[in-house]
Scaffold this active site. Structure first.
Site, PDB file in Angstrom:
ATOM      1  N   SER A  21     -26.771 -35.142 -28.070  1.00  0.00           N
ATOM      2  CA  SER A  21     -25.698 -35.532 -27.308  1.00  0.00           C
ATOM      3  C   SER A  21     -26.034 -35.015 -25.879  1.00  0.00           C
ATOM      4  CB  SER A  21     -24.395 -34.701 -27.856  1.00  0.00           C
ATOM      5  OG  SER A  21     -24.443 -33.408 -27.705  1.00  0.00           O
ATOM      6  N   ARG A 101     -38.230 -26.125 -30.373  1.00  0.00           N
ATOM      7  CA  ARG A 101     -39.524 -25.612 -30.505  1.00  0.00           C
ATOM      8  C   ARG A 101     -39.748 -24.770 -29.566  1.00  0.00           C
ATOM      9  NH1 ARG A 101     -44.158 -27.038 -33.326  1.00  0.00           N
ATOM     10  NH2 ARG A 101     -45.981 -26.984 -31.773  1.00  0.00           N
ATOM     11  N   LEU A 103     -42.537 -23.693 -26.568  1.00  0.00           N
ATOM     12  CA  LEU A 103     -43.565 -24.327 -25.729  1.00  0.00           C
ATOM     13  C   LEU A 103     -44.544 -23.236 -25.708  1.00  0.00           C
ATOM     14  CD1 LEU A 103     -40.976 -26.124 -23.439  1.00  0.00           C
ATOM     15  CD2 LEU A 103     -42.424 -27.118 -25.072  1.00  0.00           C
ATOM     16  N   ASN A 117     -33.937 -26.374 -19.420  1.00  0.00           N
ATOM     17  CA  ASN A 117     -33.456 -26.111 -20.617  1.00  0.00           C
ATOM     18  C   ASN A 117     -32.004 -25.979 -20.544  1.00  0.00           C
ATOM     19  OD1 ASN A 117     -33.439 -25.643 -23.422  1.00  0.00           O
ATOM     20  ND2 ASN A 117     -33.206 -23.440 -23.355  1.00  0.00           N
ATOM     21  N   HIS A 119     -28.686 -24.102 -22.799  1.00  0.00           N
ATOM     22  CA  HIS A 119     -28.422 -23.091 -23.829  1.00  0.00           C
ATOM     23  C   HIS A 119     -26.990 -22.838 -23.904  1.00  0.00           C
ATOM     24  CE1 HIS A 119     -29.237 -19.885 -26.629  1.00  0.00           C
ATOM     25  NE2 HIS A 119     -28.496 -19.248 -25.943  1.00  0.00           N
ATOM     26  N   ASP A 155     -35.233 -19.008 -23.553  1.00  0.00           N
ATOM     27  CA  ASP A 155     -33.774 -18.857 -22.996  1.00  0.00           C
ATOM     28  C   ASP A 155     -33.824 -17.659 -22.040  1.00  0.00           C
ATOM     29  OD1 ASP A 155     -33.317 -20.824 -25.001  1.00  0.00           O
ATOM     30  OD2 ASP A 155     -32.637 -19.556 -26.389  1.00  0.00           O
ATOM     31  N   GLN A 183     -18.606 -28.434 -22.217  1.00  0.00           N
ATOM     32  CA  GLN A 183     -19.022 -28.105 -20.924  1.00  0.00           C
ATOM     33  C   GLN A 183     -20.738 -28.338 -20.529  1.00  0.00           C
ATOM     34  OE1 GLN A 183     -16.777 -27.198 -18.616  1.00  0.00           O
ATOM     35  NE2 GLN A 183     -15.423 -27.951 -20.246  1.00  0.00           N
TER      36      GLN A 183
HETATM   37  C1  GAR Z   1     -27.148 -27.821 -27.857  1.00  0.00           C
HETATM   38  O1  GAR Z   1     -25.965 -27.021 -28.239  1.00  0.00           O
HETATM   39  C2  GAR Z   1     -28.010 -26.881 -26.974  1.00  0.00           C
HETATM   40  O2  GAR Z   1     -27.312 -26.176 -26.121  1.00  0.00           O
HETATM   41  C3  GAR Z   1     -28.756 -26.069 -28.197  1.00  0.00           C
HETATM   42  O3  GAR Z   1     -28.737 -26.970 -29.024  1.00  0.00           O
HETATM   43  C4  GAR Z   1     -27.629 -27.957 -29.018  1.00  0.00           C
HETATM   44  C5  GAR Z   1     -28.360 -29.386 -29.247  1.00  0.00           C
HETATM   45  O4  GAR Z   1     -27.235 -30.298 -29.380  1.00  0.00           O
HETATM   46  N1  GAR Z   1     -29.835 -25.552 -27.582  1.00  0.00           N
HETATM   47  C6  GAR Z   1     -30.192 -24.345 -27.941  1.00  0.00           C
HETATM   48  O5  GAR Z   1     -29.543 -23.495 -28.745  1.00  0.00           O
HETATM   49  C7  GAR Z   1     -31.357 -23.619 -27.478  1.00  0.00           C
HETATM   50  N2  GAR Z   1     -31.670 -22.298 -27.627  1.00  0.00           N
HETATM   51  P1  GAR Z   1     -27.398 -31.911 -28.897  1.00  0.00           P
HETATM   52  O6  GAR Z   1     -28.888 -32.310 -29.643  1.00  0.00           O
HETATM   53  O7  GAR Z   1     -26.178 -32.699 -29.225  1.00  0.00           O
HETATM   54  O8  GAR Z   1     -27.869 -31.993 -27.352  1.00  0.00           O
END
Ligand code: GAR
Length: 232
Positions: A21, A101, A103, A117, A119, A155, A183
């Site tokens: 998303s 994953r 890196l 990235n 988070h 992160d 958000q």
């Molecule tokens: C998102 O909430 C992103 O912030 C999180 O994974 C989700 C992916 O959703 N990432 C982490 O937690 C990284 N530590 P998406 O595939 O719908 O973008």
């Protein structure tokens, strides 16, 4: 320069592992012309990632570098195969969008200053998995999401942009995570725009945004519309 590259328009590679998303939010921002960048390729480490079909629906090239095929070969071997795909598509900026994953230092160094990235928490609070659950369990009143440059720690790198989300009475992990996600879809295109416009400079662990003035921080979204904090 690859033949497809337009002057001043950065070519972006997006790495995903799941539904994608945030990837869609970035693709929408680029399509709308709000970001001086164009999608070059979407790469997944998981052939089953639902985001791959969404990328193709946007007419964006996709590639899969299955991590199973790299078992026992080390993290960097997989990252080198991912980087080869990114090179093949002339990628200059890499956005991790739910790329689950860790890196290798090699990859992080290769894309230093052009690897973002997202988070789902206000870093440095609640890194790792389940950012919304960690925030609820800790009892914070405000959480949110963060876009940051990637460094060697998970992160952790220099923060580009953040959005705040108030924790509401009765919130569950699902309700809070879904408001944070709304958000995320605003703050990630904002951060990519600032990077693609060449307005970000990393200074130690801080990021300076060219053109920001006191009273008008451009890399902050706070609070989210509909948030009770907004009317006070
Ligand atoms: C998102 O909430 C992103 O912030 C999180 O994974 C989700 C992916 O959703 N990432 C982490 O937690 C990284 N530590 P998406 O595939 O719908 O973008």
């Amino acid at each position: 320069m690859t033949p497809a590259m337009k002057p001043g328009v950065k070519r972006v590679g997006i790495l995903i592992s799941g539904r994608g998303s945030n990837m869609v939010a970035l693709l929408e921002g680029m399509r709308a012309g709000e970001i001086p960048a164009e999608p070059a390729v979407v790469v997944s480490n998981d052939p089953g990632a639902a985001g791959l079909a969404k990328a193709r629906a946007y007419g964006v090239a996709t590639a899969v570098v299955p991590q199973q095929e790299f078992k026992g070969k080390g993290r960097q071997a997989h990252d080198e195969a991912v980087a080869a795909e990114l090179d093949r598509h002339g990628v200059e900026i890499v956005c991790l969008a739910g790329y689950m994953r860790i890196l290798s230092p090699w990859f992080v160094e290769r894309y230093h200053g052009r690897l973002l990235n997202i988070h789902p928490a206000l870093l440095p609070s609640f890194p790792g998995l389940h950012g919304a659950k960690q925030a609820l369990d800790h009892g914070v009143r405000v959480t949110g999401c963060t876009v940051h440059f990637v460094d060697a720690q998970v992160d952790h790198g220099p923060i580009v942009a953040q959005a705040a989300v108030a924790v509401q009475p009765g919130d569950t992990e699902e309700t809070l995570a879904s408001r944070i996600l709304e958000q995320e879809h605003r703050v990630y295109p904002l951060a990519l725009r600032l990077l693609a416009e060449g307005r970000l400079t990393i200074e130690g662990h801080r990021v300076a945004v060219a053109g920001e003035e006191p009273g008008f921080p451009q890399a902050v979204i706070s609070p989210d519309p509909g948030d009770p904090l907004a009317s006070r």
